[in-house]
Write a protein that holds these residues in place. Sequence first.
Motif, short mmCIF file in Angstrom:
data_model
loop_
_atom_site.label_atom_id
_atom_site.label_comp_id
_atom_site.label_asym_id
_atom_site.label_seq_id
_atom_site.Cartn_x
_atom_site.Cartn_y
_atom_site.Cartn_z
N VAL A 5 -2.83 13.54 13.31
CA VAL A 5 -1.48 14.42 13.47
C VAL A 5 -1.68 16.30 13.68
CG1 VAL A 5 0.66 14.37 14.11
CG2 VAL A 5 -0.29 12.12 13.12
N HIS A 6 -2.04 16.05 15.05
CA HIS A 6 -2.05 17.69 14.51
C HIS A 6 -0.52 18.38 15.04
CE1 HIS A 6 -2.28 22.20 16.34
NE2 HIS A 6 -3.33 21.90 16.28
N VAL A 7 0.31 19.22 14.55
CA VAL A 7 1.60 19.91 14.67
C VAL A 7 1.35 21.36 14.47
CG1 VAL A 7 3.41 20.19 13.42
CG2 VAL A 7 2.38 18.41 12.56
N ASN A 19 1.78 26.36 9.17
CA ASN A 19 1.77 24.51 8.69
C ASN A 19 1.16 24.56 10.27
OD1 ASN A 19 4.69 25.02 8.26
ND2 ASN A 19 3.18 24.42 6.49
N THR A 20 0.40 25.23 11.69
CA THR A 20 -0.60 24.75 12.30
C THR A 20 -0.97 24.14 12.36
OG1 THR A 20 1.55 26.00 13.94
CG2 THR A 20 -0.90 25.34 14.41
N GLY A 21 -1.71 22.99 12.32
CA GLY A 21 -3.12 22.58 12.07
C GLY A 21 -2.67 20.97 12.18
N TRP A 22 -4.34 19.85 11.22
CA TRP A 22 -4.04 18.62 12.00
C TRP A 22 -3.66 18.56 10.47
CZ3 TRP A 22 -5.90 15.21 15.42
CH2 TRP A 22 -5.75 15.95 16.80
N TYR A 23 -3.14 17.14 10.41
CA TYR A 23 -2.29 16.11 8.97
C TYR A 23 -3.07 14.54 9.24
CZ TYR A 23 0.02 20.55 8.13
OH TYR A 23 0.46 21.75 8.13
N TRP A 24 -2.55 13.91 8.23
CA TRP A 24 -2.80 12.52 8.65
C TRP A 24 -2.03 11.90 8.45
CZ3 TRP A 24 -7.62 13.91 6.21
CH2 TRP A 24 -8.00 13.80 4.64
N GLY A 49 1.53 -1.26 0.13
CA GLY A 49 0.16 -0.14 0.07
C GLY A 49 0.58 1.34 0.10
N SER A 50 0.70 2.25 -0.75
CA SER A 50 1.22 3.36 -0.76
C SER A 50 1.31 4.06 0.82
CB SER A 50 1.02 3.81 -2.18
OG SER A 50 -0.77 4.83 -2.17
N GLY A 51 2.33 4.98 0.80
CA GLY A 51 2.13 5.51 1.69
C GLY A 51 1.00 7.34 1.39
N ARG A 52 1.21 7.89 1.92
CA ARG A 52 0.48 9.63 2.48
C ARG A 52 0.72 10.18 3.02
NH1 ARG A 52 -3.69 10.90 -2.20
NH2 ARG A 52 -5.25 9.94 -0.33
N TRP A 53 0.89 11.77 3.42
CA TRP A 53 1.15 12.37 4.33
C TRP A 53 0.57 13.73 3.80
CZ3 TRP A 53 1.42 13.02 9.21
CH2 TRP A 53 1.69 14.38 10.28
N CYS A 54 -0.82 13.94 4.30
CA CYS A 54 -2.14 14.98 4.08
C CYS A 54 -2.46 15.78 4.82
CB CYS A 54 -3.48 14.09 3.66
SG CYS A 54 -3.28 12.71 2.51
#
Length: 328
Positions: free
Chosen positions: A224-226, A209-214, A158-163
Amino acid sequence: MAPHLLLVMRILFFLTGLSDTQLVSTVSHVSVKKGGFITIPCLYDLIYRNHVKYWCRGYYWLVCSTVVHTDHQKTSGNTSISDDINQQIFTVTMRRLSSSDSEYYWCFVERKNEADDGVGLQISVSPGTPELYVDQQELTGVVGGSVTVRCYSSKLGGSGRWCRIGGLCVAVGHPGALDGTFVKLVQEQRETTKGYVLMVTMSGLMMENTGWYWCEKGDLQMPVHVTVNQATTTQSTTTITTTQTPTTHQTSLISAESITSQPTVTPSVTTDQNNGGTDEMQQEKNQRLEHTFFYLVKAGNAMLFLLCTIVSVVKFRKNQDQDDTKDA
């Protein structure tokens, strides 16, 4: 003709109530260890800033069971909800998860005289190691610095992504930028004690860049929250005459003396705040105008459809009456 019109109006209400959804977004499937906890971010449109939000449990949204609200009953059992109207995200935290918590849930926004807007997701509680997880859901960095997220997966395929929630994605083997910050993903092709690792590095951080990612692997995501803070810099005003490297204690004294001797300068931010407030108000006004125009067009289409339906029904009934007259 009244029953036909009533049916048509109900259909139109249903369509107009649901066709403009997609203004709420979140992850689609998360895996959590039994006894652990998870925080789910639900991003919503600016027009929902002052609306009530709630968390609903059940596969079908029409009959799901409400768990917590943002206006009342913000905590129920091991579940709590909070709303950040500045970031336009409300979060739901579920603690001490058990196998019975494996279910479909909904992030919902209440709307008056319309069907509520929302999006669904699945939470799977695993008795052992989850299929996808991270060390921690909260990360902190500084402007110009970098943060690294390690996403552990039990499967290599499976491919990995950061969104970014509500935004773009960066995939393995395709480094790119998210909101001006460089993002690189490296998937380790070896099995560690925690499974296969997808390493995500964000460098050149900015306040935006502060905010929520996954982190995504296959059909699973892990939010994940940065948080990005301003870097604190201090300059030493004490000259070290010795050529030896100062000890840790000396360095602490020097830093303390430097901080004490530096004059306090308070930057003026009134203008920026005023401009930011004006821009936000203008943005909100533009979005409201866009949505108003959208609803007007939508209402016009609905009225046109209703008018055509009425004409068709009347014509049908008229032809039917003429046929009955001829038969008589």
